[in-house]
Design a protein around this motif. Structure first.
Motif: not given
Lengths: 107, 261, 442
Positions: B217, B11, B7, B220, B211-212, B226, B228-229
């Motif tokens: 990912x 990423x 990951x 992102x 996001x997990x 995001x 929770x932006x």
């Protein structure tokens, strides 16, 4: 419980030289967070003082807190969090997520 | 450990490899030489190593906010390079503008690799120093890098095998999203450094796409997703894309007819 | 997309990598999950085993020392109020909660997975914990063994793909090489063994095109040669009649003089056309022999000396014995054309300088005149068929048809010689340099 006491002790030891946000200390040792649960007051900004006691780097990461910060081996870092609503906000060490897990409990 | 190595590597590599493949493809479409980009990739790798090695000192600078400020600065620099790149492309028939484009490309590639590379280098050097983690981390990072680079190769060939017009458009669109993501990340670091007040998240889509998750990912890495932006992040994201788009359109309008210089 | 081979290699490797690595991750996750389930099941049965093995209700500090450092257990009595017994490495407090099921906790610098078992008969709790990192590395070790070959296979497949694609594209490079090495004038069909299906159309169509081109060329050649040949007789007849006319009306008649010039020009044109087709480089089977270039030039100068004499031009010849491989007749034509050009454009009492020298494996023939010369930008064009400098405004007293230099070029090509135009040693004028390759002495 021991850690809770430690935190309180640490909190008390911070003399109010300036009216900054309350400080919480978090240690990284053997790829674990100590303490792995931090309880902070709601709607308050707090300062996390993260000490990495390992030789390897670690990345403090929390999707819920929207924080990511790499902490090099044997060094320290400061992370501000909050003000937050009540709830549980998990965080983890991105580099060693199997062991480095913790959560911020906002009460 | 393997999954984690995958990951982290994926990423960072995916983001860098997509940016580079777009630049490679656009330079092919603009008939530019590639040797500069290879040099920029190498310089970026060296930069990532140096930054990673000095991260501890950087972190403690500026009252412990050094890392946030440097990262915000690096993301801002990538954004500016993209802005310059996209506005200078319409003027490729002028030598001066061609040099501007080249410098913007090199800056973007060097900075992107420095930023993404420093994290990989810190992670790998730490993880591989632990004996029984060497193999899983090694395999994991090979797998992550392999997937990231493969996707980059696909994207590159997709762009250069499309019709020139569409290839340019797709490349542009991707760079626009990357630019927005860069600004959003810069703002996130400034919030983290307590320079900007975050406020309540504008929305919470973590139930929809966490996001997990792998998709989270990837999103992102690609468009700066995001769950929770902060409101200001969204504003910065949208306005930065608007700025580049408008600047590019204006630049096209002011394009002088091609002539030799 | 610069190279098909690189494209295929990268695209195939990217595909293999993606497919393999994604399935590798999937397999890894599934295996790890299986392993964790196994570990959990073991932990649970250990808890039950410990519960049934230690049925005493009293606190006993002396049992169960046999636990490895990677696991620990506790037995809590009276509903979790009293620690009855524990392994030596176990904490003496409750880590986490006494809640039946699996939990993860931090203890003694490690993260542990514990199973809390509620022994309802004896109203006590059994806690068994295992170090998570050990569980993980144990499972991972087993799984990694099976993943390593997949990763190692990638560079190997890259090598094999590179070679295989190379073999697959070989006919293409063979074809490219054949076309590249084809001489300009070689219109013979491409010969290729075992033409792959994808290239059949290319090869067949190219060959058909080459044959058509060859036929067109030879038709044109035959036509021009035949026409020129057929025109020779009427010209000769014309010349005889002209001679008779002159006899009858005398030399002074202006019309007859003009007619004579016209007939001469036409005769010259026909001779040149015939020379051109006799010397075209694609004329097969030209006999090549050892020729002394200087001697050949001398003989041509001697033969055509009349033209220099008529204009009272000085001609100087400077050369040594140099042997080149060539065709006697063709080379004579080349020298003759160059010399007659030099004489034509050099004014009366002018100078012409001819030199033959050799150096660095080359024989160099240079003919320099003191005429008006040719502007640099015209150097390419003067070799074109029927092209004459200044077109119709060409000094009308000079007979020419615009074929001379074309013939020279063809003869030079036949001898693989290079022609270069330049400025002569005289105040003005043209220098024509012809470089012949000398055969390397072995």
């Amino acid at each position: 419980m021991r850690y809770a006491l430690l935190i309180i002790a640490l909190c008390l030891s911070i003399t109010p030289v300036f009216a900054g946000p309350p400080v919480f200390t978090l240690e990284i040792k053997e790829h674990l967070f100590f303490p792995d649960e931090i309880t902070i007051p709601a709607n308050t900004k707090v300062k996390l003082h993260v000490k990495n006691l390992d030789a390897t780097a670690e990345e403090f990461e929390s999707y819920e807190l929207n924080r990511e910060k790499v902490i090099a081996g044997n060094s320290e870092a400061i992370i501000f969090i909050g003000p937050l609503d009540k709830g549980v906000y998990p965080f983890f060490g991105e580099f060693f997520p199997k062991t480095a897990q913790g959560k911020v409990i906002v009460e | 450990m393997l999954l984690n190595a995958v990951i982290i590597t994926l990423r960072e590599v995916l983001e860098a490899s997509l940016i580079i493949s777009v630049f490679l493809a656009l330079s092919q479409l603009l008939e530019r030489k590639l040797s500069w980009l290879l040099l920029a990739m190498f310089v970026g790798a060296v930069g990532g190593f140096v930054y990673g090695q000095n991260l501890g000192a950087v972190s403690m600078a500026w009252d412990g906010m050094g890392q946030e400020l440097v990262n915000a600065g690096l993301h801002l620099l990538i954004f500016l390079s993209l802005l310059v790149f996209m506005t200078s492309v319409p003027h490729q028939h002028k030598k001066r503008w061609r040099i501007v484009t080249l410098i913007a490309t090199i800056t973007a590639v060097v900075v992107a690799i420095t930023r993404e590379g420093s994290e990989i280098i810190l992670y790998l050097s730490g993880a591989m120093s632990i004996p029984n983690m060497l193999l899983p981390v090694l395999i994991g990072s090979i797998v992550g890098a392999g997937i990231g680079i493969s996707v980059g190769i696909y994207f590159y060939y997709l762009l250069i095998n499309m019709r020139l017009k569409y290839g340019m458009w797709l490349g542009y669109l991707f760079l626009l999203l990357v630019a927005g993501s860069m600004i959003s990340q810069a703002v996130e670091f400034l919030i983290q450094a307590d320079f900007i007040h975050a406020g309540k998240p504008l929305w919470d889509s973590s139930n929809l796409i966490s996001e997990r998750s792998v998709i989270g990912q990837l999103l992102y890495a690609l468009v700066g997703y995001e769950a929770t932006p902060a409101p200001i992040q969204v504003v910065a994201y949208v306005s930065s894309i608007a700025i580049i788009a408008v600047a590019t359109v204006i630049s096209y309008q002011f394009r002088t007819p091609p002539h030799d210089d | 997309m610069k190279s098909i081979r690189i494209y295929l290699l990268l695209a195939l490797i990217a595909t293999i990598t993606l497919v393999n690595f994604v399935s590798l991750l999937h397999g890894y996750q599934a295996s790890m999950e299986k392993a964790q389930n196994l570990f959990d099941a073991r932990l649970e049965s250990t808890a039950r085993l410990i519960a049934s093995a230690n049925s005493a209700q009293v606190a006993d500090q002396n049992i169960a020392e046999q636990q490895t450092p990677n696991t620990y257990f506790q037995i809590w009595g009276s509903g979790g109020q009293q620690l009855l017994t524990r392994s030596r490495n176990a904490p003496d407090e409750i880590i986490g909660q006494l809640d039946e099921g699996f939990h993860e906790v931090n203890h003694a610098s490690y993260r542990w997975r514990n199973y809390v078992y509620q022994d309802r008969h004896l109203n006590r709790w059994v806690v068994v914990a295992e170090r998570i990192d050990i569980r993980y590395s144990l499972a991972e070790e087993v799984v990694l063994e099976s993943l390593l070959p997949i990763v190692m296979a990638i560079p190997l497949s890259a090598l094999i793909i590179w070679l295989a694609v190379g073999v697959g594209l070989k006919p293409l490079s063979v074809l490219a090489q054949q076309i590249r090495h084809k001489k300009v004038d070689d219109l013979s069909p491409i010969k290729m063994e075992r033409v792959p299906k994808e290239l059949t159309t290319v090869v067949n169509n190219t060959n058909a095109l080459l044959i058509r081109l060859h036929d067109a060329f030879s038709r044109e050649q035959r036509f021009s040669a035949d026409a020129a040949h057929e025109l020779r007789t009427p010209i000769s007849v014309l010349k005889v009649h002209l001679h008779n006319l002159k006899q009858r009306f005398g030399d002074t008649d202006e019309d007859i003089a003009l007619l004579k010039t016209g007939v001469e020009r036409m005769g010259h044109l026909i001779e040149q056309i015939l020379a051109l087709y006799r010397t075209s480089p694609d004329q097969a089977a030209v006999k090549f022999e050892d020729i002394d270039l200087t001697k050949l030039v001398q003989s041509v100068v001697a033969r055509d000396f009349e033209q220099f004499e008529r204009k009272q031009q000085r001609i100087e010849l400077d050369g040594e014995k140099i042997l080149i491989k060539g065709n006697q007749f063709a080379l004579e034509t080349l020298v003759q054309n160059l010399l007659s050009n030099a004489s034509k454009y050099t004014p009366e009492h002018g100078d012409i300088y001819v030199s033959i020298s050799s150096k660095l494996g080359e024989a160099l023939l240079q003919i320099e005149d003191s005429g008006p010369g040719i502007p640099t930008d015209m150097h390419e064009r003067v070799f074109e068929r029927f092209y004459r400098l200044h077109g119709d405004q060409h000094a009308s007293d000079i007979i020419g048809c615009g074929l001379g230099l074309t013939i020279v070029k063809d003869i030079a090509a036949m001898h693989q010689a290079e022609i270069e135009l330049g400025t002569s040693r005289f105040k003005q004028g043209l220098r024509v340099s012809v470089r012949f390759r000398l055969e390397e002495k072995k």
